[in-house]
Scaffold this motif. Sequence first.
Motif, PDB file in Angstrom:
ATOM      1  N   PRO A  77       0.820  -1.216   0.000  1.00  0.00           N
ATOM      2  CA  PRO A  77       0.000   0.000   0.000  1.00  0.00           C
ATOM      3  C   PRO A  77       0.854   1.265   0.000  1.00  0.00           C
ATOM      4  N   PRO A  78       0.310   2.345  -0.546  1.00  0.00           N
ATOM      5  CA  PRO A  78       1.025   3.619  -0.517  1.00  0.00           C
ATOM      6  C   PRO A  78       1.408   4.048   0.903  1.00  0.00           C
ATOM      7  N   LEU A  79       0.592   3.673   1.883  1.00  0.00           N
ATOM      8  CA  LEU A  79       0.892   4.029   3.273  1.00  0.00           C
ATOM      9  C   LEU A  79       2.123   3.305   3.816  1.00  0.00           C
ATOM     10  N   LEU A  80       2.605   2.320   3.109  1.00  0.00           N
ATOM     11  CA  LEU A  80       3.890   1.696   3.441  1.00  0.00           C
ATOM     12  C   LEU A  80       5.007   2.339   2.623  1.00  0.00           C
ATOM     13  N   ILE A  81       4.744   2.587   1.368  1.00  0.00           N
ATOM     14  CA  ILE A  81       5.764   3.135   0.467  1.00  0.00           C
ATOM     15  C   ILE A  81       6.137   4.569   0.841  1.00  0.00           C
ATOM     16  N   HIS A  82       5.146   5.394   1.152  1.00  0.00           N
ATOM     17  CA  HIS A  82       5.420   6.803   1.447  1.00  0.00           C
ATOM     18  C   HIS A  82       6.340   7.013   2.663  1.00  0.00           C
ATOM     19  N   PRO A  83       6.084   6.392   3.797  1.00  0.00           N
ATOM     20  CA  PRO A  83       6.998   6.629   4.931  1.00  0.00           C
ATOM     21  C   PRO A  83       8.427   6.170   4.652  1.00  0.00           C
ATOM     22  N   ILE A  84       8.559   5.039   3.982  1.00  0.00           N
ATOM     23  CA  ILE A  84       9.900   4.553   3.662  1.00  0.00           C
ATOM     24  C   ILE A  84      10.586   5.525   2.717  1.00  0.00           C
ATOM     25  N   GLY A  85       9.878   5.960   1.680  1.00  0.00           N
ATOM     26  CA  GLY A  85      10.445   6.923   0.736  1.00  0.00           C
ATOM     27  C   GLY A  85      10.829   8.221   1.421  1.00  0.00           C
ATOM     28  N   ALA A  86       9.990   8.680   2.340  1.00  0.00           N
ATOM     29  CA  ALA A  86      10.268   9.939   3.047  1.00  0.00           C
ATOM     30  C   ALA A  86      11.487   9.818   3.953  1.00  0.00           C
ATOM     31  N   ILE A  87      11.589   8.708   4.662  1.00  0.00           N
ATOM     32  CA  ILE A  87      12.750   8.496   5.544  1.00  0.00           C
ATOM     33  C   ILE A  87      14.021   8.407   4.713  1.00  0.00           C
ATOM     34  N   LEU A  88      13.963   7.681   3.610  1.00  0.00           N
ATOM     35  CA  LEU A  88      15.123   7.568   2.731  1.00  0.00           C
ATOM     36  C   LEU A  88      15.520   8.941   2.200  1.00  0.00           C
ATOM     37  N   PHE A  89      14.552   9.705   1.725  1.00  0.00           N
ATOM     38  CA  PHE A  89      14.826  11.021   1.148  1.00  0.00           C
ATOM     39  C   PHE A  89      15.419  11.965   2.188  1.00  0.00           C
ATOM     40  N   ALA A  90      14.822  12.008   3.353  1.00  0.00           N
ATOM     41  CA  ALA A  90      15.351  12.868   4.423  1.00  0.00           C
ATOM     42  C   ALA A  90      16.760  12.430   4.801  1.00  0.00           C
ATOM     43  N   GLY A  91      16.971  11.124   4.862  1.00  0.00           N
ATOM     44  CA  GLY A  91      18.298  10.607   5.186  1.00  0.00           C
ATOM     45  C   GLY A  91      19.330  10.961   4.137  1.00  0.00           C
ATOM     46  N   ARG A  92      18.956  10.843   2.886  1.00  0.00           N
ATOM     47  CA  ARG A  92      19.911  11.149   1.817  1.00  0.00           C
ATOM     48  C   ARG A  92      20.238  12.641   1.783  1.00  0.00           C
ATOM     49  N   ILE A  93      19.247  13.491   2.041  1.00  0.00           N
ATOM     50  CA  ILE A  93      19.515  14.935   2.091  1.00  0.00           C
ATOM     51  C   ILE A  93      20.430  15.245   3.268  1.00  0.00           C
ATOM     52  N   ALA A  94      20.105  14.697   4.440  1.00  0.00           N
ATOM     53  CA  ALA A  94      20.933  14.946   5.630  1.00  0.00           C
ATOM     54  C   ALA A  94      22.366  14.494   5.389  1.00  0.00           C
ATOM     55  N   HIS A  95      22.536  13.322   4.802  1.00  0.00           N
ATOM     56  CA  HIS A  95      23.879  12.812   4.542  1.00  0.00           C
ATOM     57  C   HIS A  95      24.626  13.704   3.566  1.00  0.00           C
ATOM     58  N   ALA A  96      23.964  14.110   2.497  1.00  0.00           N
ATOM     59  CA  ALA A  96      24.604  14.971   1.498  1.00  0.00           C
ATOM     60  C   ALA A  96      25.014  16.309   2.108  1.00  0.00           C
ATOM     61  N   VAL A  97      24.149  16.885   2.921  1.00  0.00           N
ATOM     62  CA  VAL A  97      24.471  18.156   3.578  1.00  0.00           C
ATOM     63  C   VAL A  97      25.662  17.968   4.511  1.00  0.00           C
ATOM     64  N   GLY A  98      25.614  16.928   5.323  1.00  0.00           N
ATOM     65  CA  GLY A  98      26.707  16.678   6.260  1.00  0.00           C
ATOM     66  C   GLY A  98      28.028  16.433   5.570  1.00  0.00           C
ATOM     67  N   LEU A  99      28.014  15.644   4.508  1.00  0.00           N
ATOM     68  CA  LEU A  99      29.247  15.332   3.789  1.00  0.00           C
ATOM     69  C   LEU A  99      29.741  16.523   2.992  1.00  0.00           C
ATOM     70  N   SER A 100      28.838  17.355   2.518  1.00  0.00           N
ATOM     71  CA  SER A 100      29.241  18.540   1.758  1.00  0.00           C
ATOM     72  C   SER A 100      29.900  19.585   2.638  1.00  0.00           C
ATOM     73  N   ARG A 101      29.585  19.570   3.918  1.00  0.00           N
ATOM     74  CA  ARG A 101      30.119  20.580   4.831  1.00  0.00           C
ATOM     75  C   ARG A 101      31.366  20.144   5.586  1.00  0.00           C
ATOM     76  N   SER A 102      31.576  18.837   5.725  1.00  0.00           N
ATOM     77  CA  SER A 102      32.708  18.374   6.519  1.00  0.00           C
ATOM     78  C   SER A 102      33.068  16.941   6.147  1.00  0.00           C
ATOM     79  N   THR A 103      34.346  16.629   6.222  1.00  0.00           N
ATOM     80  CA  THR A 103      34.771  15.250   6.007  1.00  0.00           C
ATOM     81  C   THR A 103      34.777  14.474   7.320  1.00  0.00           C
ATOM     82  N   SER A 104      34.543  15.171   8.412  1.00  0.00           N
ATOM     83  CA  SER A 104      34.481  14.530   9.726  1.00  0.00           C
ATOM     84  C   SER A 104      33.105  13.927   9.950  1.00  0.00           C
ATOM     85  N   ALA A 105      33.018  13.113  10.984  1.00  0.00           N
ATOM     86  CA  ALA A 105      31.723  12.581  11.382  1.00  0.00           C
ATOM     87  C   ALA A 105      30.880  13.742  11.908  1.00  0.00           C
TER      88      ALA A 105
END
Length: 133
Positions: A77-105
Amino acid sequence: MDATASAHAAALWAGLHLILLLVLSVLVTRQRRKHHVEIGDGGVPALNQAIRAFGNATEYVPAALAGLGLLALAGAPPLLIHPIGAILFAGRIAHAVGLSRSTSATLPRALGVLGTWISYVAIAAALLFYAIP
């Protein structure tokens, strides 16, 4: 289950992730032009970070999108796909922002990895669930 609604849900997250990949690619190109580096990173830390942010996304996003697409095809169901997609998207944005700003953890990188892994586990579990007729 409405297969069309599930396909639309997967299409939304695929489209958003493709836009993210395009943005990350443009950031690499901008750094290349700024520092006159045609191949590799030229020893430029900012270019290396942009390359890794894009590269890391290209390492994780395709498999997750394939999983979301298969979930849609399997009738999840879409109610399963949407939360997973949203978590993945938020995670990928957060990771890209973090990696773009620093090579440290950094906290954004850690949250990005966590969001990506949670999405992977959720996709894998759901695929296994839907694989059993």
